[in-house]
Design an enzyme around this catalytic site. Structure first.
Site, short mmCIF file in Angstrom:
data_model
loop_
_atom_site.label_atom_id
_atom_site.label_comp_id
_atom_site.label_asym_id
_atom_site.label_seq_id
_atom_site.Cartn_x
_atom_site.Cartn_y
_atom_site.Cartn_z
N ARG A 20 -1.94 -6.61 -8.42
CA ARG A 20 -0.78 -7.46 -8.14
C ARG A 20 -0.76 -8.60 -9.16
NH1 ARG A 20 -2.56 -8.28 -2.10
NH2 ARG A 20 -4.42 -8.55 -3.35
N SER A 76 -2.63 -8.00 3.04
CA SER A 76 -2.92 -7.78 4.47
C SER A 76 -3.25 -9.11 5.13
CB SER A 76 -4.10 -6.81 4.63
OG SER A 76 -3.78 -5.57 4.08
N LYS A 108 -15.76 -9.03 4.02
CA LYS A 108 -14.57 -9.29 4.85
C LYS A 108 -14.85 -9.06 6.32
CE LYS A 108 -10.90 -8.24 1.55
NZ LYS A 108 -9.83 -7.29 1.17
N HIS A 144 0.84 -1.21 0.00
CA HIS A 144 0.00 0.00 0.00
C HIS A 144 0.88 1.26 0.00
CE1 HIS A 144 -3.01 -2.80 2.13
NE2 HIS A 144 -3.50 -2.57 0.92
O1 PNS Z 1 -8.81 -3.59 0.00
P1 PNS Z 1 -10.05 -4.21 -0.57
O2 PNS Z 1 -10.77 -5.03 0.48
O3 PNS Z 1 -9.78 -4.99 -1.82
O4 PNS Z 1 -11.02 -2.99 -0.95
C1 PNS Z 1 -12.31 -3.21 -1.46
C2 PNS Z 1 -13.15 -1.95 -1.29
C3 PNS Z 1 -13.21 -1.61 0.19
C4 PNS Z 1 -12.50 -0.81 -2.06
C5 PNS Z 1 -14.56 -2.23 -1.85
O5 PNS Z 1 -15.10 -3.32 -1.18
C6 PNS Z 1 -15.47 -1.02 -1.70
O6 PNS Z 1 -15.43 -0.12 -2.52
N1 PNS Z 1 -16.27 -1.00 -0.62
C7 PNS Z 1 -17.22 0.07 -0.37
C8 PNS Z 1 -18.64 -0.43 -0.62
C9 PNS Z 1 -18.93 -0.50 -2.11
O7 PNS Z 1 -18.93 0.50 -2.79
N2 PNS Z 1 -19.15 -1.73 -2.60
C10 PNS Z 1 -19.48 -1.98 -3.99
C11 PNS Z 1 -18.29 -2.50 -4.74
S1 PNS Z 1 -18.73 -2.86 -6.41
#
Ligand code: PNS
Length: 167
Positions: free
Chosen positions: A96, A134, A45, A21
């Site tokens: 990645r 993570s 998650k 990150h």
């Molecule tokens: O680090 P991550 O877990 O890959 O991040 C994913 C994240 C948090 C960016 C994604 O889950 C997100 O945007 N969450 C906010 C809720 C949302 O908008 N969900 C719809 C995704 S299509």
């Protein structure tokens, strides 16, 4: 390097932040006028660190590395709602291995359906961090392993303490 004159949002779970990150944030601030690191939740998650703890860790990392033009924010809800509210339409994500691709593809296309003006830029971290996640850091911490080469130095003790408490 030429800087693009716009703000990008780098959303993620950051549970906890890793050197991958940090690598991405460092690349992004060289490229864009401003970077907002947005701590959001992925409902699929289960988090170890609270949103506040994740924000604090990111702020420590940014301060320690003297990174400029980067701000950490939190958001509870849809990413597209944050973007619309703040009049931003560019999102940054790290890519990645190939395994990230399908998830990112699904997320971009779903977000695009909800907010057609949104565009996502992908940056690849240094090869050193291509395998890092993570989840791996948490797995190692859980069993008392050494995480010092995977996460920024300034947050190592915070992560260790958290897993001590969870024992
Ligand atoms: O680090 P991550 O877990 O890959 O991040 C994913 C994240 C948090 C960016 C994604 O889950 C997100 O945007 N969450 C906010 C809720 C949302 O908008 N969900 C719809 C995704 S299509």
């Amino acid at each position: 390097m030429k800087k693009y004159n716009f703000t990008v949002v780098y959303p993620g779970s950051f549970d906890p932040p890793t050197n991958g990150h940090l690598d991405l944030i460092t690349r992004a601030i060289k490229m864009f006028k401003k970077v907002i690191v947005l701590v959001t939740n992925n409902t699929f998650k289960k988090y170890t660190f609270s949103v506040e703890e994740r924000v604090d860790m990111l702020n420590l990392v940014i301060k320690k590395n003297k990174l400029q033009n980067v701000k950490v924010e939190k958001h509870n809800g849809l990413l597209v709602d944050y973007l619309k509210k703040n009049n931003i339409n560019i999102v940054l994500r790290g890519l990645r291995a190939v395994s990230d691709f399908e998830y990112e593809f699904q997320m971009v296309l779903t977000n695009r359906k909800m907010f057609p003006q949104m565009e996502t830029i992908y940056l690849m971290p240094d090869i050193k961090w291509i395998y890092l996640s993570s989840s791996l850091v948490k797995e190692i911490s859980k069993f008392g392993g050494d995480i010092s080469c995977f996460v920024p130095k300034v947050i190592i003790s915070i992560i260790k303490q958290k897993f001590e408490k969870l024992k």
